[in-house]
Design an enzyme around this catalytic site. Structure first.
Site, PDB file in Angstrom:
ATOM      1  N   CYS A 156       5.213  -9.456   6.947  1.00  0.00           N
ATOM      2  CA  CYS A 156       6.143  -8.809   6.024  1.00  0.00           C
ATOM      3  C   CYS A 156       5.482  -8.389   4.721  1.00  0.00           C
ATOM      4  O   CYS A 156       5.893  -7.389   4.118  1.00  0.00           O
ATOM      5  CB  CYS A 156       7.350  -9.705   5.760  1.00  0.00           C
ATOM      6  SG  CYS A 156       7.040 -11.184   4.766  1.00  0.00           S
ATOM      7  N   ASP A 157       4.448  -9.102   4.275  1.00  0.00           N
ATOM      8  CA  ASP A 157       3.756  -8.745   3.033  1.00  0.00           C
ATOM      9  C   ASP A 157       3.229  -7.319   3.078  1.00  0.00           C
ATOM     10  O   ASP A 157       3.070  -6.666   2.042  1.00  0.00           O
ATOM     11  CB  ASP A 157       2.547  -9.658   2.779  1.00  0.00           C
ATOM     12  CG  ASP A 157       2.728 -11.105   3.159  1.00  0.00           C
ATOM     13  OD1 ASP A 157       3.612 -11.403   3.989  1.00  0.00           O
ATOM     14  OD2 ASP A 157       1.969 -11.943   2.671  1.00  0.00           O
ATOM     15  N   ALA A 158       2.916  -6.842   4.290  1.00  0.00           N
ATOM     16  CA  ALA A 158       2.349  -5.499   4.446  1.00  0.00           C
ATOM     17  C   ALA A 158       3.264  -4.430   3.877  1.00  0.00           C
ATOM     18  O   ALA A 158       2.792  -3.345   3.493  1.00  0.00           O
ATOM     19  CB  ALA A 158       2.080  -5.215   5.922  1.00  0.00           C
ATOM     20  N   PHE A 160       4.795  -4.449   1.074  1.00  0.00           N
ATOM     21  CA  PHE A 160       4.450  -4.223  -0.333  1.00  0.00           C
ATOM     22  C   PHE A 160       3.100  -3.534  -0.447  1.00  0.00           C
ATOM     23  O   PHE A 160       2.905  -2.682  -1.311  1.00  0.00           O
ATOM     24  CB  PHE A 160       4.413  -5.543  -1.094  1.00  0.00           C
ATOM     25  CG  PHE A 160       4.124  -5.395  -2.567  1.00  0.00           C
ATOM     26  CD1 PHE A 160       5.158  -5.271  -3.481  1.00  0.00           C
ATOM     27  CD2 PHE A 160       2.818  -5.383  -3.043  1.00  0.00           C
ATOM     28  CE1 PHE A 160       4.891  -5.125  -4.843  1.00  0.00           C
ATOM     29  CE2 PHE A 160       2.539  -5.245  -4.394  1.00  0.00           C
ATOM     30  CZ  PHE A 160       3.591  -5.108  -5.301  1.00  0.00           C
TER      31      PHE A 160
END
Length: 375
Positions: A156-158, A160
Site C-alpha cells: 500500500c505504501d506504493a 504514496f
C-alpha cells in the site's frame, strides 16, 4: 519538555472516537506560529539528513515532499535551495530500481522543482525512466510477486511513492501516458489491497489472514497514512473532469470517515488502527499523514468541516507534542511494514515529511479560515 504547535486548545471539542458527530469547528492556530514550527523542524532535518539513508531513496524523499510544501509557503528561499542542491547531487535521477515505486518518490520533488523553475532538464532522467517502463512493462513474475498474483505495486505504501510522481511528471510534460499509467496502477493496487468493509488498506497480501491480539484485522496506521497522503497528492494534480476523479474522491471520503472514527482521545492514531490498546505509544508518522489528508479535504471542500476539522486540529496538536525544543521530531515509528512497539525517541525523515505536509494545510486553513471550509 516538547514544543506544542501552538494550537489554542480552549474550545476544542474532543470527539467520541467511535461515533463522531457534527460540531462547530474549533479555533484554528495562528498561521505565523504554525510556519515557525514547520521551519524549525525542517531546519533540524536539513542539518541532520539521516546520512545512513540514500539521498534518492524513499525515506529521504518522503521528507522532501514536506520540505517542498514548506518551500511553497515560506518567504525564505533556503528550503527551495536545499531541494535544488539535493537534486543536483542526485543528478536528478530516480532511485536505482527501475520498476520499484519507492524509487519514484524522489521524482515528486524533481517534478515540482521543474514546474517551479520552468526547467525541463530537472526531470529528464525521470522521463527517460518512465518511458522505459511504458515501453517494457515489468516482466511477469520477475520483480514483483505476491502470493495471490503478480502486480507491480503490491504494497500500500506504493500509492504514496508512485502515482503522485507520475502525475507530476505528466503535469510538467503533458504526456498523457504518464497520467494513464498512474490511474490504471492505482486501481490495480486498490482492487488488490482495499478492504471494502473496513474502508482501509492491508499493507500487502501477507496480512489478509493475519489478526491482531484482539482478533481484529491488521491495518497499519502509517500504511493507511501513506494511502491517504497518496490520494491527496493524486487529487492535487488530477484534472477536474478526469473520469477517474469521482471514484477517487469517493474512496477518499470513505477512508476519511473511517479514519475520523478511529482517532484516539489524545489526538493520535496508534500504530495498529484496530488494536490501539496493544500499541499504546504515540505514533507521529501515521497521525501526521492523516492530519495532512483530513485538513486538505476540509480546505478543498471534499470533507465535512463540522465533523472533520475538530479531528484534524486535534491531530495537529498531538503531532506538536512530538517536536523537541531544537526542532527534532520524535515518536516516529521506524521503517517497517506493520504495527510495532518502538523507542519513543525514534525519528525518520518521512515523519518530518508528514508533519510539514500537515502543517502546510493547517497554515492555509489559518490564513483563510472563512474560505477553508467545505459544506
Amino acid at each position: 519538555m516538547r514544543f506544542p504547535l501552538l494550537l489554542p486548545l480552549s474550545g476544542l471539542i474532543f470527539m467520541n472516537c467511535t461515533a463522531p458527530a457534527a460540531e462547530p469547528a474549533p479555533p484554528v492556530p495562528d498561521a505565523t506560529q504554525v510556519l515557525a514550527v514547520m521551519e524549525r523542524v525542517a531546519d533540524w532535518q536539513l542539518v541532520h539528513p539521516a546520512a545512513n539513508r540514500p539521498k534518492d531513496g524513499w525515506v529521504q524523499a518522503a521528507g522532501y515532499t514536506g520540505i517542498m510544501a514548506l518551500a511553497g509557503i515560506s518567504e525564505s528561499p533556503r528550503f527551495d535551495e536545499a531541494m535544488m542542491k539535493m537534486g543536483a547531487e542526485n543528478q536528478w535521477k530516480p532511485g536505482s530500481r527501475v520498476y520499484h515505486a519507492d524509487d519514484y518518490c524522489v521524482v515528486q520533488t524533481y517534478a515540482e522543482l521543474s514546474l517551479r523553475h520552468h526547467d525541463a532538464t530537472l526531470i529528464a532522467p525521470a522521463t527517460e525512466r518512465f518511458d522505459a517502463i511504458l515501453a517494457h512493462p515489468t516482466p511477469v513474475g520477475r520483480e514483483f510477486n505476491s502470493p495471490q498474483r503478480v502486480i507491480n505495486w503490491w504494497w500500500c505504501d506504493a500509492l504514496f511513492m508512485g502515482p503522485p510522481a507520475w502525475l507530476r511528471v505528466w503535469k510538467a510534460t503533458g504526456k498523457q501516458a504518464y497520467l494513464d499509467f498512474a490511474v490504471e496502477n492505482w486501481w490495480k493496487t486498490s482492487d488488490f489491497l482495499y478492504d471494502r468493509d473496513e474502508h482501509l488498506y492491508f499493507r500487502d497480501a501477507t496480512y489478509f489472514d493475519k489478526r491482531e491480539a484482539n482478533g481484529k484485522k491488521i491495518f497499519w496506521s502509517r500504511g493507511n497514512g501513506w494511502v491517504m497522503g497518496g490520494l491527496v497528492r493524486v487529487l492535487q494534480y488530477l484534472p477536474a473532469d478526469h473520469p477517474a476523479r469521482p471514484r477517487l474522491e469517493r474512496q477518499f471520503r470513505e477512508m476519511a470517515a473511517r479514519i475520523v472514527a478511529l482517532q484516539q482521545d489524545d489526538g493520535f492514531w496508534r500504530s495498529s488502527l484496530l488494536d490501539p490498546a496493544n500499541y499504546p505509544a504515540k505514533e507521529e508518522s501515521g497521525t501526521g499523514f492523516f492530519c495532512y489528508a483530513l485538513t486538505w479535504g476540509v480546505n478543498h471542500g471534499l470533507l465535512d468541516r463540522g465533523t472533520t476539522l475538530p479531528v484534524a486540529l486535534k491531530a495537529w496538536a498531538a503531532v506538536g507534542t512530538c517536536v523537541e525544543p531544537d526542532g527534532r521530531l520524535i515518536h516516529v515509528q521506524p521503517i517497517g511494514a506493520d504495527p510495532k512497539k518502538f523507542d519513543e525517541n525514534a525519528t525518520e525523515p518521512y515523519g518530518v515529511g508528514a508533519l510539514l505536509l500537515a502543517g502546510s494545510e493547517i497554515y492555509r486553513l489559518a490564513r483563510a479560515p472563512a474560505l477553508a471550509g467545505g459544506k
